[in-house]
Scaffold this active site. Structure first.
Site, short mmCIF file in Angstrom:
data_model
loop_
_atom_site.label_atom_id
_atom_site.label_comp_id
_atom_site.label_asym_id
_atom_site.label_seq_id
_atom_site.Cartn_x
_atom_site.Cartn_y
_atom_site.Cartn_z
N ASP A 188 4.84 -10.24 -9.14
CA ASP A 188 3.53 -10.90 -9.02
C ASP A 188 2.36 -9.94 -9.16
O ASP A 188 1.26 -10.22 -8.69
CB ASP A 188 3.46 -11.59 -7.66
CG ASP A 188 3.70 -10.63 -6.50
OD1 ASP A 188 3.75 -9.41 -6.74
OD2 ASP A 188 3.84 -11.10 -5.35
N GLU B 21 12.10 -13.40 -10.22
CA GLU B 21 11.45 -13.71 -8.92
C GLU B 21 10.37 -14.77 -9.12
O GLU B 21 9.26 -14.68 -8.58
CB GLU B 21 10.88 -12.44 -8.27
CG GLU B 21 10.83 -12.48 -6.76
CD GLU B 21 10.18 -11.24 -6.16
OE1 GLU B 21 8.97 -11.04 -6.32
OE2 GLU B 21 10.91 -10.45 -5.51
N GLU C 236 -1.76 -11.85 -5.62
CA GLU C 236 -0.39 -12.07 -6.09
C GLU C 236 -0.01 -13.55 -6.21
O GLU C 236 0.73 -13.93 -7.11
CB GLU C 236 0.60 -11.34 -5.18
CG GLU C 236 0.54 -9.82 -5.28
CD GLU C 236 -0.56 -9.19 -4.43
OE1 GLU C 236 -1.27 -9.92 -3.72
OE2 GLU C 236 -0.72 -7.96 -4.49
N HIS D 203 -0.12 -2.42 3.34
CA HIS D 203 -1.01 -2.03 2.24
C HIS D 203 -1.77 -3.21 1.62
O HIS D 203 -2.55 -3.03 0.69
CB HIS D 203 -0.21 -1.34 1.13
CG HIS D 203 0.74 -2.27 0.42
ND1 HIS D 203 0.34 -3.11 -0.58
CD2 HIS D 203 2.05 -2.51 0.58
CE1 HIS D 203 1.37 -3.81 -1.01
NE2 HIS D 203 2.43 -3.47 -0.32
N ARG E 9 -4.01 -5.94 0.07
CA ARG E 9 -5.43 -5.98 -0.28
C ARG E 9 -6.23 -6.89 0.67
O ARG E 9 -7.33 -6.55 1.09
CB ARG E 9 -5.51 -6.52 -1.71
CG ARG E 9 -6.77 -6.27 -2.47
CD ARG E 9 -6.54 -6.64 -3.93
NE ARG E 9 -5.77 -5.62 -4.63
CZ ARG E 9 -6.29 -4.63 -5.34
NH1 ARG E 9 -7.59 -4.54 -5.45
NH2 ARG E 9 -5.53 -3.74 -5.93
N HIS F 5 0.70 4.07 2.10
CA HIS F 5 0.40 3.80 0.69
C HIS F 5 -0.71 4.75 0.21
O HIS F 5 -1.66 5.00 0.96
CB HIS F 5 -0.02 2.34 0.56
CG HIS F 5 -0.10 1.84 -0.85
ND1 HIS F 5 -1.10 2.19 -1.71
CD2 HIS F 5 0.71 1.02 -1.54
CE1 HIS F 5 -0.91 1.60 -2.88
NE2 HIS F 5 0.19 0.88 -2.81
C1 UD1 Z 1 -0.09 -3.12 -6.14
C2 UD1 Z 1 0.08 -4.60 -6.41
C3 UD1 Z 1 0.72 -5.30 -5.22
C4 UD1 Z 1 1.98 -4.60 -4.79
C5 UD1 Z 1 1.73 -3.13 -4.58
C6 UD1 Z 1 3.02 -2.41 -4.30
C7 UD1 Z 1 -1.62 -5.74 -7.79
C8 UD1 Z 1 -2.96 -6.35 -7.81
N1 UD1 Z 1 -1.24 -5.21 -6.62
O1 UD1 Z 1 -1.04 -3.00 -5.09
O2 UD1 Z 1 1.02 -6.63 -5.57
O3 UD1 Z 1 2.41 -5.18 -3.59
O4 UD1 Z 1 1.15 -2.57 -5.77
O5 UD1 Z 1 2.80 -1.16 -3.75
O6 UD1 Z 1 -0.95 -5.74 -8.77
N2 UD1 Z 1 -2.38 4.72 -6.00
C9 UD1 Z 1 -2.05 6.05 -6.22
N3 UD1 Z 1 -0.81 6.35 -6.67
C10 UD1 Z 1 0.14 5.41 -6.88
C11 UD1 Z 1 -0.18 4.07 -6.63
C12 UD1 Z 1 -1.44 3.73 -6.20
O7 UD1 Z 1 -2.88 6.93 -6.05
O8 UD1 Z 1 1.26 5.75 -7.29
C13 UD1 Z 1 -3.74 4.39 -5.53
C14 UD1 Z 1 -4.80 4.54 -6.64
O9 UD1 Z 1 -5.99 4.95 -6.07
C15 UD1 Z 1 -4.91 3.10 -7.15
C16 UD1 Z 1 -4.80 2.33 -5.84
O10 UD1 Z 1 -3.79 3.03 -5.10
O11 UD1 Z 1 -6.13 2.84 -7.80
C17 UD1 Z 1 -4.46 0.86 -5.97
O12 UD1 Z 1 -3.32 0.64 -6.78
P1 UD1 Z 1 -3.05 -0.86 -7.32
O13 UD1 Z 1 -1.78 -0.86 -8.09
O14 UD1 Z 1 -4.26 -1.38 -8.01
O15 UD1 Z 1 -2.93 -1.70 -6.00
P2 UD1 Z 1 -1.85 -1.66 -4.85
O16 UD1 Z 1 -2.58 -1.88 -3.57
O17 UD1 Z 1 -0.98 -0.47 -5.00
N1 UDP Z 2 9.54 1.48 -0.22
C1 UDP Z 2 9.89 2.79 -0.58
N2 UDP Z 2 9.27 3.83 0.04
C2 UDP Z 2 8.31 3.67 0.99
C3 UDP Z 2 7.94 2.33 1.33
C4 UDP Z 2 8.56 1.27 0.71
O1 UDP Z 2 10.74 2.98 -1.43
O2 UDP Z 2 7.79 4.66 1.48
C5 UDP Z 2 10.19 0.35 -0.91
C6 UDP Z 2 10.64 -0.78 -0.04
O3 UDP Z 2 11.96 -0.58 0.43
C7 UDP Z 2 10.56 -1.97 -0.98
C8 UDP Z 2 9.39 -1.62 -1.86
O4 UDP Z 2 9.21 -0.22 -1.76
O5 UDP Z 2 11.69 -2.09 -1.81
C9 UDP Z 2 8.18 -2.37 -1.39
O6 UDP Z 2 7.08 -1.90 -2.06
P1 UDP Z 2 5.60 -2.20 -1.59
O7 UDP Z 2 5.57 -2.41 -0.11
O8 UDP Z 2 4.77 -1.12 -2.18
O9 UDP Z 2 5.25 -3.53 -2.36
P2 UDP Z 2 5.49 -5.07 -2.06
O10 UDP Z 2 6.92 -5.27 -1.74
O11 UDP Z 2 4.58 -5.44 -0.94
O12 UDP Z 2 5.06 -5.72 -3.32
#
Ligand code: UD1
Ligand code: UDP
Length: 395
Positions: free
Chosen positions: A104, A126, A140, A217, A219, A250
């Site tokens: 999503d 999914e 999402e 984490h 939003r 995160h």
């Molecule tokens: C995204 C997804 C969310 C998912 C989550 C899993 C969207 C809108 N959101 O949210 O559905 O649950 O990933 O973790 O698609 N960043 C880093 N390094 C990384 C990843 C993120 O620095 O490896 C930081 C960056 O500043 C980036 C910010 O996190 O701009 C946000 O990342 P983004 O993918 O937009 O949103 P998430 O909150 O990670």
């Molecule tokens: N996870 C991981 N390392 C961490 C935290 C979570 O590998 O430090 C794994 C967790 O087991 C799950 C996935 O990451 O499989 C969940 O990711 P996240 O919480 O970023 O996204 P969401 O599931 O909310 O989309």
């Protein structure tokens, strides 16, 4: 649909974030094991960078194309635009027979939109999860709904996800109930040999201290809600001298700053960098309970028989909650403390939340997905028989 005479079908598998990689890895492996039938092209949008690379490396997946799209503190409109534009170019170059996405995220929605513009079929893993609240999870819930509207094959993890799709008018022969691929990934990773060699985690004594594992984490929780969550965690540690908290934070600066501000430097609270999946899985195995707002953890906790308190007001994954394996507690500080206290103090309640069948999958979701794709390529009407589909009630 590709012609039957074609030698192999080009499947473009797209992933952008950590959870997408973890959940689609089992399918990539199965597709790559059938090179006579499928040419698999893995495209990473790299909406996440470090988190994506950590997950790719554990599963030993090397993307064929890496769009490297992450920006620090990216906003939804710019990220959506960048994925849409880059994926449109990539689709024209690769010209796949079908695009396979999972979940999503913005990567999923924007990639599927790009495929739709080029009239390329899409299969969605999914599919059918619904909270029925457009703003939670945000964005999402809407990403998933819009993806459904543009999808040709819907891989619903559970029967209730299938029912949601049917209610929206999706044809029954386009829906396949597979179980969630995260169970495949988790079962595989959790049986690999592992020891904590990290200085901090290696020194934790899970017999002396009960581990409460935390992730947050979302939003929609940024700001006051995330602060409430952190304050509740602080109180819990003060109230229960026998617990420790591990919270892999995160990398989003908004999340990181709040967690550090409220929880940094407190005895028995360990804020750590995101852990690779095998380390995290082994922490889950050793924990007493989980506090989280994550999507994937809701499916993993019952697989490992760990009770979970959900730091959100609604869920799109109701099965564990209906079965009493997890509980929605929201983001109210007092409620989080109360429900955590109950689980920490009441062993009977605790036992009730762990003794049950896993409603999310049986570890064979990727097999079902690939089998259904093979039948789709052949033009068969029934992609899986009811007997072949995932059935949470079956032994
Ligand atoms: C995204 C997804 C969310 C998912 C989550 C899993 C969207 C809108 N959101 O949210 O559905 O649950 O990933 O973790 O698609 N960043 C880093 N390094 C990384 C990843 C993120 O620095 O490896 C930081 C960056 O500043 C980036 C910010 O996190 O701009 C946000 O990342 P983004 O993918 O937009 O949103 P998430 O909150 O990670
Ligand atoms: N996870 C991981 N390392 C961490 C935290 C979570 O590998 O430090 C794994 C967790 O087991 C799950 C996935 O990451 O499989 C969940 O990711 P996240 O919480 O970023 O996204 P969401 O599931 O909310 O989309």
């Amino acid at each position: 649909m590709p012609e039957e005479s074609k030698k192999n079908t080009k499947v473009m598998v797209v992933a952008g974030t950590r959870p997408e990689v973890i959940k689609i890895a089992p399918v990539i492996k199965k597709l790559q094991n059938q090179p006579d039938k499928f040419k698999t092209v893995v495209v990473a949008t790299a909406q996440h960078r470090e988190l994506l690379d950590q997950a790719l490396s554990l599963f030993n997946i090397k993307p064929d194309i890496d769009l490297n799209l992450m920006n620090p503190q990216q906003g939804l409109p710019e990220l959506t635009g960048r994925v849409l534009e880059s994926m449109s170019v990539t689709l024209s170059e690769v010209n796949p027979d079908i695009v396979l996405v999972q979940g999503d995220t913005t990567t999923v929605f924007a990639s599927v939109l790009a495929a739709f513009y080029q009239k390329i079929p899409v299969a969605h893993i999914e599919a059918g999860l619904r909270s029925y609240n457009n703003y939670s999870p945000f964005p999402e819930e809407m990403n998933r709904r819009l993806t459904t509207a543009m999808t040709d094959i819907h891989f619903a993890p559970t029967l209730s996800a299938k029912k949601a799709l049917l209610r929206e008018g999706i044809a029954v022969d386009k829906i396949v109930v597979t179980g969630n691929t995260v169970v495949d990934a988790l079962m595989h990773i959790s049986q690999l040999p592992f020891t904590f060699n990290d200085a901090l985690l290696g020194n934790l004594d899970f017999d002396k201290h009960r581990l409460v594992l935390v992730t947050s984490h979302r939003r929609e929780s940024w700001g006051a809600e995330l602060e409430n969550i952190c304050k509740a965690i602080k109180t819990l540690v003060e109230k229960h001298p026998d617990i420790i908290i591990v919270y892999p934070v995160h990398p989003n600066p908004i999340v990181k700053n709040t967690a550090k501000k409220i929880l940094g430097g407190i005895n028995r609270i360990y804020l750590v960098d995101p852990l690779d999946y095998i380390t995290f899985v082994n922490l889950m195995k050793n924990c007493y309970m989980i506090l989280t707002d994550s999507g994937g953890l809701q499916e993993e906790a019952p697989t490992l028989k760990k009770p979970l308190l959900l730091l959100r007001d609604v869920t799109e994954r109701p099965e564990a909650f209906d079965a009493g394996l997890a509980k929605i507690v929201g983001t109210d500080q007092r409620k989080i403390i109360l429900e955590s206290d109950n689980l920490l103090n009441d062993t009977q309640l605790y036992q009730k939340m762990v003794n049950s069948r896993n409603p999310y999958g049986d570890g064979r979701a990727a097999d079902r997905i690939v089998k259904a794709l093979i039948r789709w390529v052949k033009g068969e009407n029934q992609l899986l028989t009811p007997f072949e589909e995932f059935n949470a009630q079956a032994d």
